[in-house]
Write an enzyme that holds these catalytic residues in place. Structure first.
Site, PDB file in Angstrom:
ATOM      1  N   TYR A  22      -1.652   0.432  10.148  1.00  0.00           N
ATOM      2  CA  TYR A  22      -2.020  -0.410   8.701  1.00  0.00           C
ATOM      3  C   TYR A  22      -0.634  -0.294   7.807  1.00  0.00           C
ATOM      4  CZ  TYR A  22      -3.692  -0.851   3.909  1.00  0.00           C
ATOM      5  OH  TYR A  22      -3.882  -1.450   2.537  1.00  0.00           O
TER       6      TYR A  22
ATOM      7  N   SER B  95       0.803  -1.239   0.023  1.00  0.00           N
ATOM      8  CA  SER B  95       0.015   0.086  -0.171  1.00  0.00           C
ATOM      9  C   SER B  95       0.846   1.181   0.183  1.00  0.00           C
ATOM     10  CB  SER B  95      -0.949   0.089   1.282  1.00  0.00           C
ATOM     11  OG  SER B  95      -1.493   1.243   1.454  1.00  0.00           O
TER      12      SER B  95
ATOM     13  N   LYS C 251       2.218  -3.211   6.313  1.00  0.00           N
ATOM     14  CA  LYS C 251       2.343  -3.547   5.111  1.00  0.00           C
ATOM     15  C   LYS C 251       3.843  -3.179   4.718  1.00  0.00           C
ATOM     16  CE  LYS C 251      -1.838  -4.478   3.405  1.00  0.00           C
ATOM     17  NZ  LYS C 251      -2.027  -5.743   2.811  1.00  0.00           N
TER      18      LYS C 251
HETATM   19  N1  UFG Z   1     -13.156  11.294   1.756  1.00  0.00           N
HETATM   20  C1  UFG Z   1     -14.102  12.139   2.066  1.00  0.00           C
HETATM   21  N2  UFG Z   1     -15.314  11.743   2.428  1.00  0.00           N
HETATM   22  C2  UFG Z   1     -15.661  10.362   2.704  1.00  0.00           C
HETATM   23  C3  UFG Z   1     -14.548   9.505   2.219  1.00  0.00           C
HETATM   24  C4  UFG Z   1     -13.249  10.103   1.996  1.00  0.00           C
HETATM   25  O1  UFG Z   1     -13.977  13.376   1.950  1.00  0.00           O
HETATM   26  O2  UFG Z   1     -16.551   9.804   2.808  1.00  0.00           O
HETATM   27  C5  UFG Z   1     -11.837  11.693   1.281  1.00  0.00           C
HETATM   28  C6  UFG Z   1     -10.617  11.434   2.153  1.00  0.00           C
HETATM   29  O3  UFG Z   1     -10.488  12.530   3.224  1.00  0.00           O
HETATM   30  C7  UFG Z   1      -9.484  11.353   1.309  1.00  0.00           C
HETATM   31  C8  UFG Z   1     -10.134  10.890   0.010  1.00  0.00           C
HETATM   32  O4  UFG Z   1     -11.543  11.216  -0.023  1.00  0.00           O
HETATM   33  O5  UFG Z   1      -9.062  12.784   0.926  1.00  0.00           O
HETATM   34  C9  UFG Z   1      -9.855   9.494  -0.153  1.00  0.00           C
HETATM   35  O6  UFG Z   1     -10.279   8.762   0.761  1.00  0.00           O
HETATM   36  P1  UFG Z   1     -10.514   7.250   1.049  1.00  0.00           P
HETATM   37  O7  UFG Z   1     -10.913   6.954   2.162  1.00  0.00           O
HETATM   38  O8  UFG Z   1     -11.386   6.644  -0.169  1.00  0.00           O
HETATM   39  O9  UFG Z   1      -9.153   6.695   0.592  1.00  0.00           O
HETATM   40  P2  UFG Z   1      -7.725   6.978   1.395  1.00  0.00           P
HETATM   41  O10 UFG Z   1      -6.775   7.973   0.598  1.00  0.00           O
HETATM   42  O11 UFG Z   1      -7.888   7.484   3.046  1.00  0.00           O
HETATM   43  O12 UFG Z   1      -6.872   5.561   1.492  1.00  0.00           O
HETATM   44  C10 UFG Z   1      -6.374   4.749   0.407  1.00  0.00           C
HETATM   45  C11 UFG Z   1      -6.641   3.363   0.769  1.00  0.00           C
HETATM   46  C12 UFG Z   1      -5.857   2.887   2.074  1.00  0.00           C
HETATM   47  C13 UFG Z   1      -4.427   3.425   2.105  1.00  0.00           C
HETATM   48  C14 UFG Z   1      -4.563   4.882   1.696  1.00  0.00           C
HETATM   49  C15 UFG Z   1      -2.959   5.110   1.597  1.00  0.00           C
HETATM   50  O13 UFG Z   1      -7.734   3.212   0.760  1.00  0.00           O
HETATM   51  O14 UFG Z   1      -5.954   1.629   2.011  1.00  0.00           O
HETATM   52  O15 UFG Z   1      -5.000   5.079   0.591  1.00  0.00           O
HETATM   53  O16 UFG Z   1      -2.867   6.556   2.022  1.00  0.00           O
HETATM   54  F1  UFG Z   1      -3.924   3.095   3.243  1.00  0.00           F
END
Ligand code: UFG
Length: 318
Positions: free
Chosen positions: A140, A116, A144
């Site tokens: 997490y 990841s 990894k």
């Molecule tokens: N976001 C929102 N509202 C939501 C969900 C997400 O604004 O309801 C935003 C988050 O703050 C972020 C972006 O959308 O800025 C993407 O969020 P996600 O939760 O979809 O994904 P992440 O970037 O947090 O996580 C992904 C993977 C993880 C991994 C990470 C690496 O899903 O497994 O990238 O940093 F760890």
């Protein structure tokens, strides 16, 4: 014909890998404990062993007749990992150690691992290459990274042929002859599925509108799950004995939360109800991959853009 063990083959990404591997002429065995996956997502052409990577006997059973492993099984929620760091060390690190031990006993030497971008933590460069420092900011990502290090050790000591694929933000779905394979988490934390769940009563929460980015929302690198799995199939063919490589998988492009919402509104033909809320703990402002290594080593390029991802998620949910 080559038989591949897919651990976590009942999950979102794993189940799509199983279906695409079978379509590409591989035989597949799935090992999954169904703790977060769905039995109905497993392609009926695959052999299914219900069991955990914490149980050596189940791993040994599932490795029978296999020549290679694609290892997806694991815990994958950043927030949960902060609350339960031990669980992440146990399932992700101990589970992967068990798998490598059983592979050694069975003489299976090829592995492609689901790592990841969380291993990098808060990036210091605008695009993250494999040379960037690994400095995970949550358990997490730390778990990894430990598995990536374990694979490096086992390639040196046991001649294991390994590639760690570091995913950025995976999205999209796959339509098969028996229906859509898509993300079905409960609770759902990921942006794109949450966008399509949003209603006037329960609008999408936009986490933070004061980030140092052009429109003040977080920027991420979204990759279509089908492109991601094509890279795994290339990786299976590219692993070399006694060699471990780390390769980023993303699209190489960054999109803000607002841009993703706009693309989803276009795909669905409706406004997405949303409200601006506080930043979510642990989110970096920008996370975009350099994918030059993937292009070179895997002779692969992503083919599906953000519009294709949101269209597939929308169509799979309707
Ligand atoms: N976001 C929102 N509202 C939501 C969900 C997400 O604004 O309801 C935003 C988050 O703050 C972020 C972006 O959308 O800025 C993407 O969020 P996600 O939760 O979809 O994904 P992440 O970037 O947090 O996580 C992904 C993977 C993880 C991994 C990470 C690496 O899903 O497994 O990238 O940093 F760890």
């Amino acid at each position: 014909m080559t038989r591949v063990l897919v651990t976590g083959g009942a999950g979102y990404i794993g189940s799509i890998a199983v279906s695409m591997l079978l379509d590409s002429g591989y035989e597949v065995t799935v090992l999954d404990d169904l703790s977060t996956g769905h039995k109905s997502a497993i392609d009926s052409r695959a052999t299914f062993v219900e069991g955990s990577i914490l149980d050596s006997a189940s791993i040994a059973q599932s490795l029978q007749g296999c020549e290679a492993v694609i290892h997806f099984a694991g815990k994958s929620l950043v927030g949960e990992s902060v609350e339960k760091p031990q669980l992440y060390m146990q399932v992700n690190v101990e589970g992967s150690t068990n798998l490598l031990n059983e592979m050694k006993s069975a003489g299976v030497k090829k592995i492609v691992f689901s790592s990841s971008a969380a291993t990098y933590g808060e990036p210091t460069e605008s695009t993250v290459s494999e040379e960037s420092a690994a400095n995970p900011s949550n358990p997490y990502g730390a778990s990894k990274l430990k598995v990536d290090e374990l694979l490096a050790e086992r390639s040196a000591s046991d001649g294991v042929a390994a590639i760690s694929l570091r995913y950025f933000n995976v999205a999209g779905a796959l339509k098969t002859s028996s229906g859509w394979l898509r993300e079905r988490h409960d609770p759902e934390t990921h942006l794109i599925p949450n966008i399509f769940k949003a209603t006037q009563e329960f609008p999408l929460k936009v986490f933070g509108t004061d980030w140092p980015t052009p429109d003040k929302t977080c920027v991420r690198d979204y990759i279509h799950v089908v492109d991601l799995i094509n890279a795994h199939i290339s990786a299976l063919k590219s692993v070399q004995p006694a060699h471990h490589q780390i390769i980023n998988l993303g699209s190489g492009d960054g999109y803000s939360v607002r841009q993703v919402i706009e693309a989803a509104a276009r795909a669905s033909g409706r406004e997405i109800p949303s409200i601006d809320v506080e930043r979510r703990a642990g989110d970096p402002a920008v996370l975009v991959a350099s994918i030059e290594k993937a292009k070179k080593v895997l002779r692969w390029s992503p083919m599906r853009d953000l519009n294709a991802m949101v269209e597939d998620v929308f169509n799979s949910a309707n």
